[in-house]
Design an enzyme around this catalytic site. Structure first.
Site, PDB file in Angstrom:
ATOM      1  N   LYS A 152      23.706  -7.998 -44.794  1.00  0.00           N
ATOM      2  CA  LYS A 152      22.708  -7.899 -45.852  1.00  0.00           C
ATOM      3  C   LYS A 152      23.038  -6.830 -46.889  1.00  0.00           C
ATOM      4  O   LYS A 152      23.293  -5.677 -46.553  1.00  0.00           O
ATOM      5  CB  LYS A 152      21.330  -7.584 -45.208  1.00  0.00           C
ATOM      6  CG  LYS A 152      20.789  -8.756 -44.406  1.00  0.00           C
ATOM      7  CD  LYS A 152      20.675  -9.938 -45.328  1.00  0.00           C
ATOM      8  CE  LYS A 152      19.778 -11.033 -44.865  1.00  0.00           C
ATOM      9  NZ  LYS A 152      19.863 -12.179 -45.786  1.00  0.00           N
TER      10      LYS A 152
ATOM     11  N   GLU B  96      37.258  27.386 -30.413  1.00  0.00           N
ATOM     12  CA  GLU B  96      37.080  25.978 -30.788  1.00  0.00           C
ATOM     13  C   GLU B  96      36.934  25.781 -32.297  1.00  0.00           C
ATOM     14  O   GLU B  96      37.285  24.735 -32.829  1.00  0.00           O
ATOM     15  CB  GLU B  96      35.895  25.351 -30.031  1.00  0.00           C
ATOM     16  CG  GLU B  96      34.483  25.827 -30.429  1.00  0.00           C
ATOM     17  CD  GLU B  96      34.032  27.101 -29.710  1.00  0.00           C
ATOM     18  OE1 GLU B  96      34.890  27.868 -29.235  1.00  0.00           O
ATOM     19  OE2 GLU B  96      32.808  27.337 -29.646  1.00  0.00           O
TER      20      GLU B  96
ATOM     21  N   ILE C 114      12.148  13.510 -50.582  1.00  0.00           N
ATOM     22  CA  ILE C 114      11.575  14.451 -51.550  1.00  0.00           C
ATOM     23  C   ILE C 114      12.478  15.680 -51.678  1.00  0.00           C
ATOM     24  O   ILE C 114      12.756  16.177 -52.769  1.00  0.00           O
ATOM     25  CB  ILE C 114      10.161  14.886 -51.107  1.00  0.00           C
ATOM     26  CG1 ILE C 114       9.218  13.687 -51.224  1.00  0.00           C
ATOM     27  CG2 ILE C 114       9.652  16.054 -51.959  1.00  0.00           C
ATOM     28  CD1 ILE C 114       7.807  13.960 -50.791  1.00  0.00           C
TER      29      ILE C 114
ATOM     30  N   HIS D  92      34.955  32.333 -30.323  1.00  0.00           N
ATOM     31  CA  HIS D  92      34.891  30.862 -30.282  1.00  0.00           C
ATOM     32  C   HIS D  92      36.196  30.251 -30.796  1.00  0.00           C
ATOM     33  O   HIS D  92      36.288  29.924 -31.979  1.00  0.00           O
ATOM     34  CB  HIS D  92      33.732  30.359 -31.148  1.00  0.00           C
ATOM     35  CG  HIS D  92      32.392  30.704 -30.603  1.00  0.00           C
ATOM     36  ND1 HIS D  92      31.664  29.837 -29.811  1.00  0.00           N
ATOM     37  CD2 HIS D  92      31.641  31.827 -30.711  1.00  0.00           C
ATOM     38  CE1 HIS D  92      30.524  30.413 -29.460  1.00  0.00           C
ATOM     39  NE2 HIS D  92      30.490  31.624 -29.996  1.00  0.00           N
TER      40      HIS D  92
ATOM     41  N   CYS E 257      32.339  32.607 -24.897  1.00  0.00           N
ATOM     42  CA  CYS E 257      31.194  33.418 -25.306  1.00  0.00           C
ATOM     43  C   CYS E 257      30.221  33.614 -24.140  1.00  0.00           C
ATOM     44  O   CYS E 257      30.555  34.323 -23.198  1.00  0.00           O
ATOM     45  CB  CYS E 257      30.538  32.825 -26.547  1.00  0.00           C
ATOM     46  SG  CYS E 257      29.699  34.085 -27.520  1.00  0.00           S
TER      47      CYS E 257
ATOM     48  N   GLY F 187      29.837  13.122 -43.847  1.00  0.00           N
ATOM     49  CA  GLY F 187      30.746  14.242 -43.591  1.00  0.00           C
ATOM     50  C   GLY F 187      32.155  13.756 -43.299  1.00  0.00           C
ATOM     51  O   GLY F 187      33.137  14.336 -43.783  1.00  0.00           O
TER      52      GLY F 187
HETATM   53  N1  GLN Z   1      23.900  34.708 -25.955  1.00  0.00           N
HETATM   54  C1  GLN Z   1      25.141  35.407 -25.926  1.00  0.00           C
HETATM   55  C2  GLN Z   1      25.178  36.552 -26.924  1.00  0.00           C
HETATM   56  O1  GLN Z   1      24.453  36.572 -27.865  1.00  0.00           O
HETATM   57  C3  GLN Z   1      26.294  34.463 -26.129  1.00  0.00           C
HETATM   58  C4  GLN Z   1      26.304  33.794 -27.470  1.00  0.00           C
HETATM   59  C5  GLN Z   1      27.183  32.570 -27.540  1.00  0.00           C
HETATM   60  O2  GLN Z   1      27.543  31.992 -26.508  1.00  0.00           O
HETATM   61  N2  GLN Z   1      27.533  32.134 -28.740  1.00  0.00           N
HETATM   62  O3  GLN Z   1      25.973  37.456 -26.791  1.00  0.00           O
END
Ligand code: GLN
Length: 539
Positions: free
Chosen positions: A192, A514, A153, A512, A386, A22
């Site tokens: 090697k 990130e 496989i 998110h 989240c 990757g």
């Molecule tokens: N479990 C929580 C939800 O479904 C938070 C999900 C998460 O942190 N990505 O809302």
């Protein structure tokens, strides 16, 4: 109508897994993009899950989410972070997806009268998925990484499909890069080559001659060894590249560039060798990352900390923000299940910021709630993502609003105070795979809020992956206590961001951030969080 031929690069792996295909693919993508080519990178995963959304993060690492809501392999995160360019549903294909569409077609009657077989039906579907990315003529080059190791496989249909594809579109339009390991035997002090030779032979048995070898190694490979490998593996002299263990993954593009990797690839594809890639910004990032003036320690409180790949995008976002701020961000991994009233102070007393990680299920939730409280009461910068945001809400409800029985409906559907509740559109969902609220959604930030100031705009789009949400029935209770619901989805009113007025940095987000942080564009929320941690440390 675009009639320019798209070029295809295939990256396979041999000898062992986890060699960093990757990163090599992402590095090559970056080098080619920096030379002015339009590039995208795709990952083909030979497992039968339709997507990795249902895989355990302990085993498979983070599930990465694209703008268009695909739950994908974490390598797509590397592609985006290196290329500073979004990927999509089409960039991650699994055996599950391939079979699903072939079987759907069979049921529909598309193959009426025919026996449906791996060759040609499965291999055709694989080829279709590879070529799909070039349909609109958006890319000059498509890099396709094949997961797993040659000889597995599961990989056989993929290897056969790319062999056919080379035949279909002509040798000059395809290039096979094979990544292998050159082990070092410490006892005899020898490097090697035999495993690489065997691996190349394996590929050849399937009709594929590797064009370029990239050899992972712990020790510098002497010229004579590279040349021996070229001879015995039947590749051009000069087309064997070493990929020495690096201090950071962000060194890899430069290490490969020094060996003219991108030039060799372009020659192999009969493409114009455009101007050398200018990696000045990349080098600046790397220099600052390696020579920081400051450092902070962030506690990452989560339940999957035993496999740090589970939080890959978060730690990479720290790296991007840290470099932008000349700061080394040290992560203190804290398993939330280990935190209790007694040890919390001891475990968190030396950190400058606390990040409460995303997650699912009920294990370790109490530890997360305790960490939120500790951060709130001690003025330590707190960033909840989240599930992390949801735990900030729970903690506040219980300890400030006096709703002692407040819970998330995820762990207790019959709680009298479901401050976190199941989203309406989730109420009739029974299938687990691909059914969360996924991908980009709009969010409108409140004028004057801290988060609007951080983003520098009021309209944002961020990626999601959840089923539960802040329960708007409690909106006023929270707001009265200065716990602000500062970001909402303009169409549904769903709460996307929270912050607390009486705290230097106390921000939770339902999305998110990130996933969006890249080397070229560190995420503003991560930058401000690290800034707040620096500030906290100073005082
Ligand atoms: N479990 C929580 C939800 O479904 C938070 C999900 C998460 O942190 N990505 O809302």
């Amino acid at each position: 109508m675009e009639n320019k031929q798209t070029k295809y690069i295939f990256v396979t792996g041999g000898v062992t897994s986890s060699l960093g295909k990757g990163i090599v693919a992402a590095s090559l993508g970056l080098l080619l993009k920096s030379r002015g080519y339009k590039v995208t990178i795709q990952k083909l995963d030979p497992y039968i899950n339709v997507d990795p959304g249902t895989l355990n993060p302990y085993e498979h690492g983070e599930c990465y989410v694209t703008e268009d809501g695909a739950e994908t392999d974490l390598d797509l995160g590397h592609y985006e972070r290196f290329l500073n360019q979004a990927t999509s549903q089409a960039n991650n294909v699994t055996t599950g997806k391939i079979y699903q569409s072939v079987i759907e077609k069979e049921r529909r009657g598309d193959y009426l009268g025919k026996t449906v077989q791996i060759i040609p039906h499965i291999t055709n579907e694989i080829k279709r998925r590879i070529k799909m990315l070039s349909r609109k003529g958006d890319y000059d080059i498509i890099i396709t990484e094949i997961g797993g190791t040659v000889g597995d496989i599961e990989s056989l249909p993929y290897i056969e499909a790319i062999r056919q594809l080379r035949w279909d579109i002509g040798e000059e339009n395809c290039l096979f890069i094979h990544l292998t390991l050159v082990p070092y035997l410490a006892a005899s002090g020898e490097l090697k080559t035999k495993p690489t030779q065997h691996s190349v032979r394996y590929l050849m048995e399937s009709g594929i001659q590797a064009d370029v070898l990239v050899c992972r190694t712990e020790h510098e490979l002497p010229k004579s060894l590279l040349s021996k490998l070229a001879q015995f593996c039947n590749v051009k002299q000069g087309s064997v590249i070493q990929c020495l263990d690096a201090e950071t993954i962000y060194d890899v593009p430069l290490m490969l560039q020094e060996q003219n990797f991108d030039k060799i690839v372009l020659e192999g594809l009969h493409m114009e060798i455009k101007e050398e890639a200018d990696l000045t910004n990349w080098k600046n990032f790397l220099h600052k990352h390696k020579n920081p003036e400051n450092n902070v320690k962030i506690a990452l409180v989560g339940k999957y900390v035993s496999l740090q790949d589970s939080y890959k995008s978060i730690t990479e976002a720290f790296t991007h923000a840290g470099s932008a701020l000349d700061t080394r961000v040290g992560v203190e991994w804290i398993y939330s299940g280990d935190l209790d009233e007694e040890n919390i102070q001891n475990k968190l007393k030396n950190v400058d910021g606390i990040l409460i990680a995303p997650g699912f299920g009920d294990r370790g939730l109490n530890g997360k709630i305790l960490a939120c409280r500790y951060a709130r009461e001690n003025g330590i910068p707190l960033f909840g993502i989240c599930l992390g945001m949801q735990m900030m809400v729970l903690e506040f409800a219980r300890n400030i609003l006096g709703l002692e029985e407040a819970e998330s409906a995820e762990t207790n559907p019959t709680t009298p105070h479901p401050v976190i509740s199941l989203m309406d559109e989730q109420k009739n969902v029974t299938n687990k795979g691909g059914t969360m609220r996924l991908g980009n959604w709009d969010c409108r930030l409140k004028e004057g809020s801290k988060i609007a100031e951080i983003y520098g705009t009021k309209e944002i789009k961020e990626r999601h992956r959840h089923r539960y949400e802040f329960n708007n029935e409690y909106y006023d209770d929270f707001d009265r206590a200065a716990f602000r619901l500062t970001g909402t989805n303009p169409d549904t009113g769903l709460v996307e961001t929270v912050e607390y007025d009486n705290h230097p940095f106390y921000i939770g987000v339902q999305f998110h951030p990130e996933y969006k942080s890249t080397v070229a564009q560190p995420h503003p929320l991560f930058i401000e969080f690290i800034k707040a941690a620096l500030e906290y440390k100073k005082n």
